[in-house]
Design an enzyme around this catalytic site. Structure first.
Site, mmCIF file in Angstrom:
data_model
loop_
_atom_site.group_PDB
_atom_site.id
_atom_site.type_symbol
_atom_site.label_atom_id
_atom_site.label_comp_id
_atom_site.label_asym_id
_atom_site.label_seq_id
_atom_site.Cartn_x
_atom_site.Cartn_y
_atom_site.Cartn_z
ATOM 1 N N ASP A 105 0.827 -1.147 -0.040
ATOM 2 C CA ASP A 105 -0.015 0.049 -0.098
ATOM 3 C C ASP A 105 0.904 1.183 -0.127
ATOM 4 O OD1 ASP A 105 -2.419 1.350 0.113
ATOM 5 O OD2 ASP A 105 -2.865 1.073 1.967
ATOM 6 N N THR A 115 -2.587 6.525 -3.890
ATOM 7 C CA THR A 115 -3.519 7.456 -4.097
ATOM 8 C C THR A 115 -2.994 8.455 -5.146
ATOM 9 O OG1 THR A 115 -2.815 8.400 -2.079
ATOM 10 C CG2 THR A 115 -4.758 6.971 -2.085
ATOM 11 N N ARG A 131 -16.007 3.165 1.809
ATOM 12 C CA ARG A 131 -15.344 3.169 3.125
ATOM 13 C C ARG A 131 -16.197 4.129 4.026
ATOM 14 N NH1 ARG A 131 -9.368 4.434 3.517
ATOM 15 N NH2 ARG A 131 -9.090 2.380 2.793
#
Length: 340
Positions: free
Chosen positions: A109, A158, A217
């Site tokens: 991530d 992101t 989310r």
């Protein structure tokens, strides 16, 4: 008492995990990406090969981690999870890679935050499946080539623009996740409410979905808090009225804007007179990290038409002035930005 707290925390973790889709068929939205991944994983599994390396990009909360878990399940492989900031030195990466079995998945991530020296070790690992280990130092230094099992790296970020070209080029599969529509998020809310065993009316689910910033989310977080309101203020069923009360308490308006969104927009309007403003200046004005504004808040505000990026800084749009009932301040977009 401590054991009760621990059990409660563990139960919450189990619920949170259960809300994640366990297969491609359960995954709502991102249809093109899901259809492609179904084909690629099925083909690689039939050939008994490791799946090509996968790069998943897009705003936070859209399902990048969930997709990595589904990929591992579809490939019948184990998955190891880490993040870019956690890999501080090459030895950290080497430890992970050497423990991977044939066909395993390594999920990183925030891969855009990898240290340069760690990233360079990835190149040979991704392309040729080996590591060059340097032994000793100085005149007696020598290099040992360590062969790795074929694995699949799934990277999530992101900030795709911060990835270096050499790293980006080594991903054979590159997919960008987009924000969800209100109708798609309504399905997410209905599914999560069913898992949580919480009765919910369809119009209430849509109300939550329409204010969830296009992000599953956030929709699930709001659902959790709305469930609390339903239990305390109602009879346990989430109605549209209960959902509206919860959203009002959470300061989430009909556009999905929350308190920080409004602070960012009003800072540009009031403090900087609508002039192009640098992201660091905005961050200082609202008391938030610049990276957080750029990754979490700014993409949604741009998508909703409240904010624009210009060559000299961020400016608010006509829609933003109208939203706050303010008169637009005319400025030259290309004047020098002294707020950067």
């Amino acid at each position: 008492m401590q054991n009760d707290i621990t059990r409660s925390a563990n139960k919450k973790d189990e619920i949170d995990v259960d809300l994640r889709p366990a297969s491609f068929d359960e995954f709502v939205g991102q249809k093109k990406i899901i259809n492609n991944l179904k084909i690629w994983t099925a083909a690689a599994y039939k050939r008994n090969e490791a799946l090509d390396h996968v790069l998943l990009t897009g705003p936070p909360g859209l399902g990048k981690t969930t997709l990595s878990l589904i990929i591992a399940k579809e490939m019948h492989s184990n998955i190891s999870k880490t993040s870019g900031p956690a890999l501080e030195k090459p030895a950290d990466l080497a430890g992970l890679l050497t423990n991977l079995q044939e066909g395993d998945i390594l999920f990183i991530d925030e891969i855009h935050r990898l240290a340069v020296n760690v990233e360079e070790y990835l190149y040979s690992a991704m392309e040729d499946f080996y590591l060059d280990i340097t032994l000793d130092s100085g005149p007696s230094a020598r290099t040992l080539q360590l062969k790795l099992n074929h694995f699949t790296l799934v990277g999530a970020t992101t900030r795709a623009g911060l990835l270096t070209p050499p790293l980006r080029s080594r991903f054979g599969i590159n997919e960008r996740l987009d924000y969800y529509t209100a109708d798609e998020l309504m399905l997410v809310v209905l599914r999560s409410a069913n898992i949580l065993n919480v009765p919910i009316e369809e119009d209430a689910a849509y109300e939550i979905a329409s204010r969830s910033r296009g992000t599953p989310r956030i929709a699930n977080r709001i659902l959790h808090r709305t469930r609390d309101f339903a239990q305390v203020k109602g009879n346990g069923t989430i109605t549209k009225d209960i959902a509206t009360q919860a959203l009002t308490a959470l300061e989430v308006d009909a556009y999905g804007l929350d308190e920080m969104d409004k602070k960012i927009l009003l800072a540009i309007i009031d403090k900087f007179k609508g002039k192009p403003t640098g992201i660091k200046t905005i961050a200082t004005a609202v008391g938030e990290e610049a990276d957080t504004i750029e990754e979490v808040y700014e993409p949604f505000l741009i998508q909703q038409g409240f904010l624009m990026r210009t060559p000299t800084g961020r400016i608010v749009t006509d829609q933003c002035y109208k939203y706050f009932g303010r008169k637009k301040i005319e400025n030259n977009l290309f004047e020098e930005d002294y707020f950067s």
